[in-house]
Design an enzyme around this catalytic site. Structure first.
Site, PDB file in Angstrom:
ATOM      1  N   TRP A  92     107.033  39.369 140.235  1.00  0.00           N
ATOM      2  CA  TRP A  92     106.826  38.283 141.120  1.00  0.00           C
ATOM      3  C   TRP A  92     107.127  38.826 142.491  1.00  0.00           C
ATOM      4  CZ3 TRP A  92     109.737  33.983 137.673  1.00  0.00           C
ATOM      5  CH2 TRP A  92     108.714  33.647 136.686  1.00  0.00           C
ATOM      6  N   LYS A  93     107.440  39.943 142.828  1.00  0.00           N
ATOM      7  CA  LYS A  93     107.852  40.114 144.046  1.00  0.00           C
ATOM      8  C   LYS A  93     108.510  39.309 144.898  1.00  0.00           C
ATOM      9  CE  LYS A  93     103.705  43.124 143.901  1.00  0.00           C
ATOM     10  NZ  LYS A  93     102.830  43.595 144.649  1.00  0.00           N
ATOM     11  N   GLU A  95     100.498  53.233 139.959  1.00  0.00           N
ATOM     12  CA  GLU A  95      99.915  52.264 140.784  1.00  0.00           C
ATOM     13  C   GLU A  95      99.461  52.866 141.907  1.00  0.00           C
ATOM     14  OE1 GLU A  95     101.694  48.190 140.218  1.00  0.00           O
ATOM     15  OE2 GLU A  95     103.154  49.222 141.419  1.00  0.00           O
TER      16      GLU A  95
HETATM   17  P1  PGA Z   1      99.147  43.527 142.237  1.00  0.00           P
HETATM   18  O1  PGA Z   1     100.582  44.157 142.386  1.00  0.00           O
HETATM   19  O2  PGA Z   1      98.909  43.385 140.758  1.00  0.00           O
HETATM   20  O3  PGA Z   1      99.353  42.056 143.088  1.00  0.00           O
HETATM   21  O4  PGA Z   1      98.060  44.614 142.893  1.00  0.00           O
HETATM   22  C1  PGA Z   1     101.113  44.936 141.382  1.00  0.00           C
HETATM   23  C2  PGA Z   1     102.294  45.694 141.900  1.00  0.00           C
HETATM   24  O5  PGA Z   1     102.630  45.818 143.182  1.00  0.00           O
HETATM   25  O6  PGA Z   1     103.115  45.941 141.104  1.00  0.00           O
END
Ligand code: PGA
Length: 256
Positions: free
Chosen positions: A9-10, A167
């Site tokens: 969720w950051k 990522e």
């Molecule tokens: P995103 O983020 O799915 O919005 O690209 C993934 C992450 O940073 O873990």
């Protein structure tokens, strides 16, 4: 094995929004088969209350970061063992946003991996190349270096679990993921590095390699059907409970 579906969720949600999204997750995934391999990473402020909502639902709780010391005079930091006490089972380590914005180094990432394992948490180690590195042909070198620096010297005891999240930095939040074939290829290279660092048995039993970077419901199936993609780390698409539950449901088709 079931595929792991992780919601990052950051810093997107204030307390009231986080609680209402958690209730929506509970309604769609709580007690359901699809919820059993779902991990949710709220920000630190919201972990305790979101944990209360998920209690008894099978949805797993985690954190977005931790500090490497157990306790003491480290103002503003959060200890892995304190997260464990709060009910967390997973912790994200070395996310590119922290490497970039807060100058987190491979050495700091290594210490956090060690601390989280010692606390009984499963670390989710984030690795990935940025656009420059990719353009210069450095992609695999960068990823394998990050994996090696984070994990070398760590004693992977039986029962330890580590998740590596590949990522590609340049697609995070862009709305455009890489191809699932490229993810498969990269995950195999990461797996080979794990075999070299540890051994086949440990690489197979203790590690899972997941993909993150603009993963959404439409693209989830392509990734999840790849044999070396053991799950997804989902940012933006995890802020919509219906979309995220769709990804979790799709993942059930590819559990082996
Ligand atoms: P995103 O983020 O799915 O919005 O690209 C993934 C992450 O940073 O873990």
């Amino acid at each position: 094995m079931r595929k792991l579906i992780i919601a990052n969720w950051k810093m997107n949600l204030g307390p009231s929004q986080a609680l209402s999204l958690a209730r929506d997750f509970k309604e769609r995934l709580g007690g359901a088969d699809a919820g059993r391999n779902v991990v949710v990473l709220p920000d630190f402020l919201n972990i305790a209350k979101v944990g209360e909502i998920f209690d008894g639902t099978g949805i797993i709780l985690g954190a977005q970061d931790c500090y490497w010391e157990k306790k003491g005079a480290f103002t503003g930091e959060i200890s892995a063992s304190h997260l464990k006490e709060l009910g967390c089972e997973y912790v994200l380590v070395g996310h590119s946003e922290r490497r970039e914005n807060l100058n987190e180094t491979d050495k700091m990432v290594h210490k956090k991996i060690r601390a989280s394992l010692e606390a009984g948490l499963t670390p989710i180690l984030c690795v990935g190349e940025n656009f420059e590195e990719r353009r210069e042909g450095q992609k695999e070198y960068v990823i394998l270096r990050q994996v090696t620096k984070a994990l070398e010297g760590i004693d992977v005891k039986p029962g330890f679990k580590v998740v590596v999240a590949y990522e590609p930095v340049w697609v995070i939040g862009s709305g455009q993921a890489i191809s699932s074939d490229e993810a498969e290829h990269t995950h195999r290279a990461i797996y080979q590095t794990l075999v070299d660092l540890f051994d086949v048995d440990a690489a197979r039993k203790s590690f899972r390699i997941i993909y993150g970077g603009s993963a959404d419901r439409d693209g989830a199936e392509d990734f999840l059907k790849q044999p070396s993609v053991h799950g997804l780390l989902v940012g933006g698409a995890s802020l919509d409970a219906e979309e995220f539950a769709g990804i979790a449901l799709t993942s059930l088709k590819y559990a082996d």
